[in-house]
Design a protein around this motif. Structure first.
Motif, PDB file in Angstrom:
ATOM      1  N   GLY A 199     -15.723 -11.799  16.061  1.00 31.98           N
ATOM      2  CA  GLY A 199     -16.047 -10.659  16.897  1.00 31.98           C
ATOM      3  C   GLY A 199     -15.419  -9.365  16.408  1.00 31.98           C
ATOM      4  O   GLY A 199     -15.246  -9.162  15.204  1.00 31.98           O
ATOM      5  N   PRO A 200     -15.017  -8.456  17.303  1.00 31.69           N
ATOM      6  CA  PRO A 200     -14.514  -7.126  16.927  1.00 31.69           C
ATOM      7  C   PRO A 200     -13.371  -7.106  15.919  1.00 31.69           C
ATOM      8  O   PRO A 200     -13.309  -6.193  15.087  1.00 31.69           O
ATOM      9  N   PRO A 201     -12.414  -8.061  15.936  1.00 29.89           N
ATOM     10  CA  PRO A 201     -11.327  -8.000  14.945  1.00 29.89           C
ATOM     11  C   PRO A 201     -11.812  -8.022  13.497  1.00 29.89           C
ATOM     12  O   PRO A 201     -11.060  -7.622  12.598  1.00 29.89           O
ATOM     13  N   ALA A 202     -13.041  -8.465  13.256  1.00 28.87           N
ATOM     14  CA  ALA A 202     -13.547  -8.516  11.882  1.00 28.87           C
ATOM     15  C   ALA A 202     -13.544  -7.143  11.227  1.00 28.87           C
ATOM     16  O   ALA A 202     -13.339  -7.018  10.015  1.00 28.87           O
ATOM     17  N   ALA A 203     -13.774  -6.094  12.005  1.00 31.27           N
ATOM     18  CA  ALA A 203     -13.804  -4.745  11.443  1.00 31.27           C
ATOM     19  C   ALA A 203     -12.438  -4.320  10.921  1.00 31.27           C
ATOM     20  O   ALA A 203     -12.343  -3.612   9.911  1.00 31.27           O
ATOM     21  N   MET A 204     -11.372  -4.739  11.588  1.00 30.38           N
ATOM     22  CA  MET A 204     -10.028  -4.410  11.113  1.00 30.38           C
ATOM     23  C   MET A 204      -9.752  -5.077   9.766  1.00 30.38           C
ATOM     24  O   MET A 204      -9.189  -4.473   8.854  1.00 30.38           O
ATOM     25  N   PHE A 205     -10.161  -6.333   9.646  1.00 27.40           N
ATOM     26  CA  PHE A 205      -9.955  -7.043   8.384  1.00 27.40           C
ATOM     27  C   PHE A 205     -10.836  -6.472   7.281  1.00 27.40           C
ATOM     28  O   PHE A 205     -10.457  -6.480   6.113  1.00 27.40           O
ATOM     29  N   LEU A 206     -12.004  -5.979   7.652  1.00 28.40           N
ATOM     30  CA  LEU A 206     -12.853  -5.310   6.663  1.00 28.40           C
ATOM     31  C   LEU A 206     -12.124  -4.113   6.061  1.00 28.40           C
ATOM     32  O   LEU A 206     -12.149  -3.915   4.838  1.00 28.40           O
ATOM     33  N   ALA A 207     -11.474  -3.312   6.893  1.00 26.75           N
ATOM     34  CA  ALA A 207     -10.741  -2.155   6.394  1.00 26.75           C
ATOM     35  C   ALA A 207      -9.653  -2.572   5.416  1.00 26.75           C
ATOM     36  O   ALA A 207      -9.459  -1.946   4.362  1.00 26.75           O
ATOM     37  N   LEU A 208      -8.926  -3.649   5.730  1.00 25.47           N
ATOM     38  CA  LEU A 208      -7.865  -4.125   4.843  1.00 25.47           C
ATOM     39  C   LEU A 208      -8.443  -4.637   3.526  1.00 25.47           C
ATOM     40  O   LEU A 208      -7.898  -4.373   2.451  1.00 25.47           O
ATOM     41  N   ASN A 209      -9.539  -5.374   3.606  1.00 22.57           N
ATOM     42  CA  ASN A 209     -10.159  -5.891   2.374  1.00 22.57           C
ATOM     43  C   ASN A 209     -10.686  -4.765   1.498  1.00 22.57           C
ATOM     44  O   ASN A 209     -10.611  -4.840   0.268  1.00 22.57           O
ATOM     45  N   MET A 210     -11.243  -3.729   2.130  1.00 18.74           N
ATOM     46  CA  MET A 210     -11.740  -2.597   1.364  1.00 18.74           C
ATOM     47  C   MET A 210     -10.609  -1.919   0.597  1.00 18.74           C
ATOM     48  O   MET A 210     -10.795  -1.442  -0.530  1.00 18.74           O
ATOM     49  N   LEU A 211      -9.431  -1.856   1.197  1.00 14.66           N
ATOM     50  CA  LEU A 211      -8.282  -1.290   0.493  1.00 14.66           C
ATOM     51  C   LEU A 211      -7.948  -2.108  -0.753  1.00 14.66           C
ATOM     52  O   LEU A 211      -7.740  -1.561  -1.840  1.00 14.66           O
ATOM     53  N   ILE A 212      -7.888  -3.425  -0.592  1.00 22.51           N
ATOM     54  CA  ILE A 212      -7.527  -4.299  -1.710  1.00 22.51           C
ATOM     55  C   ILE A 212      -8.567  -4.224  -2.823  1.00 22.51           C
ATOM     56  O   ILE A 212      -8.236  -4.102  -4.005  1.00 22.51           O
ATOM     57  N   GLU A 213      -9.833  -4.281  -2.445  1.00 21.94           N
ATOM     58  CA  GLU A 213     -10.895  -4.317  -3.456  1.00 21.94           C
ATOM     59  C   GLU A 213     -11.081  -2.973  -4.155  1.00 21.94           C
ATOM     60  O   GLU A 213     -11.236  -2.922  -5.382  1.00 21.94           O
ATOM     61  N   ASN A 214     -11.033  -1.884  -3.383  1.00 24.34           N
ATOM     62  CA  ASN A 214     -11.337  -0.573  -3.954  1.00 24.34           C
ATOM     63  C   ASN A 214     -10.133   0.115  -4.586  1.00 24.34           C
ATOM     64  O   ASN A 214     -10.306   1.037  -5.390  1.00 24.34           O
ATOM     65  N   LEU A 215      -8.936  -0.303  -4.219  1.00 24.71           N
ATOM     66  CA  LEU A 215      -7.742   0.326  -4.789  1.00 24.71           C
ATOM     67  C   LEU A 215      -6.991  -0.576  -5.757  1.00 24.71           C
ATOM     68  O   LEU A 215      -6.092  -0.110  -6.460  1.00 24.71           O
ATOM     69  N   LEU A 216      -7.356  -1.851  -5.818  1.00 25.22           N
ATOM     70  CA  LEU A 216      -6.633  -2.782  -6.686  1.00 25.22           C
ATOM     71  C   LEU A 216      -7.554  -3.513  -7.660  1.00 25.22           C
ATOM     72  O   LEU A 216      -7.473  -3.291  -8.871  1.00 25.22           O
ATOM     73  N   ILE A 217      -8.431  -4.366  -7.153  1.00 24.24           N
ATOM     74  CA  ILE A 217      -9.197  -5.269  -8.023  1.00 24.24           C
ATOM     75  C   ILE A 217     -10.236  -4.515  -8.852  1.00 24.24           C
ATOM     76  O   ILE A 217     -10.287  -4.660 -10.084  1.00 24.24           O
ATOM     77  N   ILE A 218     -11.079  -3.710  -8.198  1.00 30.22           N
ATOM     78  CA  ILE A 218     -12.132  -3.011  -8.936  1.00 30.22           C
ATOM     79  C   ILE A 218     -11.565  -2.016  -9.947  1.00 30.22           C
ATOM     80  O   ILE A 218     -11.983  -2.012 -11.116  1.00 30.22           O
ATOM     81  N   PRO A 219     -10.595  -1.146  -9.572  1.00 33.22           N
ATOM     82  CA  PRO A 219     -10.026  -0.243 -10.585  1.00 33.22           C
ATOM     83  C   PRO A 219      -9.384  -0.986 -11.747  1.00 33.22           C
ATOM     84  O   PRO A 219      -9.534  -0.587 -12.909  1.00 33.22           O
ATOM     85  N   LEU A 220      -8.665  -2.081 -11.457  1.00 34.09           N
ATOM     86  CA  LEU A 220      -8.029  -2.850 -12.526  1.00 34.09           C
ATOM     87  C   LEU A 220      -9.057  -3.394 -13.503  1.00 34.09           C
ATOM     88  O   LEU A 220      -8.892  -3.301 -14.733  1.00 34.09           O
ATOM     89  N   ALA A 221     -10.158  -3.947 -12.985  1.00 34.80           N
ATOM     90  CA  ALA A 221     -11.200  -4.495 -13.849  1.00 34.80           C
ATOM     91  C   ALA A 221     -11.868  -3.405 -14.678  1.00 34.80           C
ATOM     92  O   ALA A 221     -12.108  -3.578 -15.891  1.00 34.80           O
TER      93      ALA A 221
END
Length: 317
Positions: free
Chosen positions: A120-142
């Motif tokens: 339910g609604p908590p999924a949006a909070m985890f989306l924000a955290l995942n976006m930070l990891i993917e867009n600031l760590l994994i994708i730039p590193l690759a």
């Protein structure tokens, strides 16, 4: 098992509708791209802003989640590099792009809709955290490693600068910044603006799934079984296992965090993965890996939901 299918079937039914719409020529490639642009530039940023402004900022940014999910993703990234560089003797650019497919989830287009159906609604909070990891760590590193591997003559400093400029134009990151600033002020949004954000955020899930289905139409594996299979196994099996392993090492972790992290990690790779692959001469492999991973994720996500529930980790807010 029927309750698991009740969660996963609607998700993949919408993906199937997107595919059928393209196959039946009800909608063209340009229209699918247009819907994807709407999701990326409007719906997903609105979803992130809503998640950050509806909850206190200290409740959204959970350092344990960032640490565990980020460490698990980096572990798979390192393993993928070691495999492709050390054992398969491939170039750094090829290794970086293949490893990107193993360690960066499609959090916005598939991870969020699946997790929202479960939590339910908590999924949006985890989306924000995942976006930070993917867009600031994994994708730039690759991308930095891939650029260096191509030896374009720009050097590390120029590569970092260009990557930073691309990230600064990322609409999801812009939404993250806006959401953080609004949450930090603590004041409520004007009612009309809040309604617009809420309406855009509500469209993110189904529109994103429809785009995934339409984008899969026409993709063909073309005999790249080994590389395609390696990327798919890394993404759908190794990535969730690595994320779960790190979470289990942490003491007193809320089961809600584990459930959300597993569901996001089980999603196939980012939808723009073939675009990154094409840029570095791996367009066919990356497109085939995306197709196979997206189709196979119906089984892996369903199995993960079953294991979570019967393993006692399943959480319903």
């Amino acid at each position: 098992m029927l309750d698991i299918l009740a969660i996963t079937t609607p998700i993949f039914a919408i993906i199937g509708l997107g595919y059928l719409a393209r196959a039946g020529r009800l909608i063209g490639h340009e229209a699918i791209q247009g819907i994807g642009t709407f999701v990326m530039y409007f719906a997903l940023p609105a979803l992130v802003i809503r998640a950050l402004t509806q909850n206190p900022l200290k409740e959204v940014f959970d350092p344990r989640y960032l640490l565990a999910y980020g460490a698990g993703s980096l572990a798979v990234f390192a393993l993928g590099l070691a495999l492709t560089l050390g054992l398969e003797r491939k170039s750094l650019a090829t290794a970086a792009i293949q490893t990107l497919g193993m360690s960066a989830s499609n959090s916005g287009f598939i991870g969020y809709p699946v997790t929202a159906m479960v939590l339910g609604p908590p999924a949006a909070m985890f989306l924000a955290l995942n976006m930070l990891i993917e867009n600031l760590l994994i994708i730039p590193l690759a991308l930095i490693l891939a650029e260096l591997g191509q030896q374009a003559g720009n050097g590390l400093r120029e590569t970092l600068r260009q990557t930073g400029l691309r990230l600064a134009r990322n609409p999801v990151l812009i939404g993250l910044v806006i959401g953080i600033l609004l949450a930090a002020t603590g004041g409520p949004l004007p009612a009309p603006l809040a309604k617009v954000i809420d309406m855009l955020a509500g469209a993110a899930g189904p529109a994103a799934l429809f785009v995934i289905g339409g984008s899969l139409y026409g993709l063909k594996p073309r005999g790249m079984v080994r590389d395609m299979g390696q990327i798919a196994v890394g993404k759908l099996i190794l990535h969730p296992l690595a994320v779960l392993g790190v979470f289990l090492l942490l003491p007193d972790v809320d089961p809600l965090l584990i459930t959300a992290a597993l569901l996001f990690a089980c999603a196939p790779m980012i939808s723009v993965y073939p675009l990154f692959g094409q840029r570095f001469g791996l367009g066919d492999v990356s497109a085939a890996a995306l197709m196979v991973s997206t189709l196979a994720s119906f089984l892996t996500i369903s199995l993960t939901l079953w294991l979570i529930r019967h393993g006692g980790l399943f959480v319903t807010p």
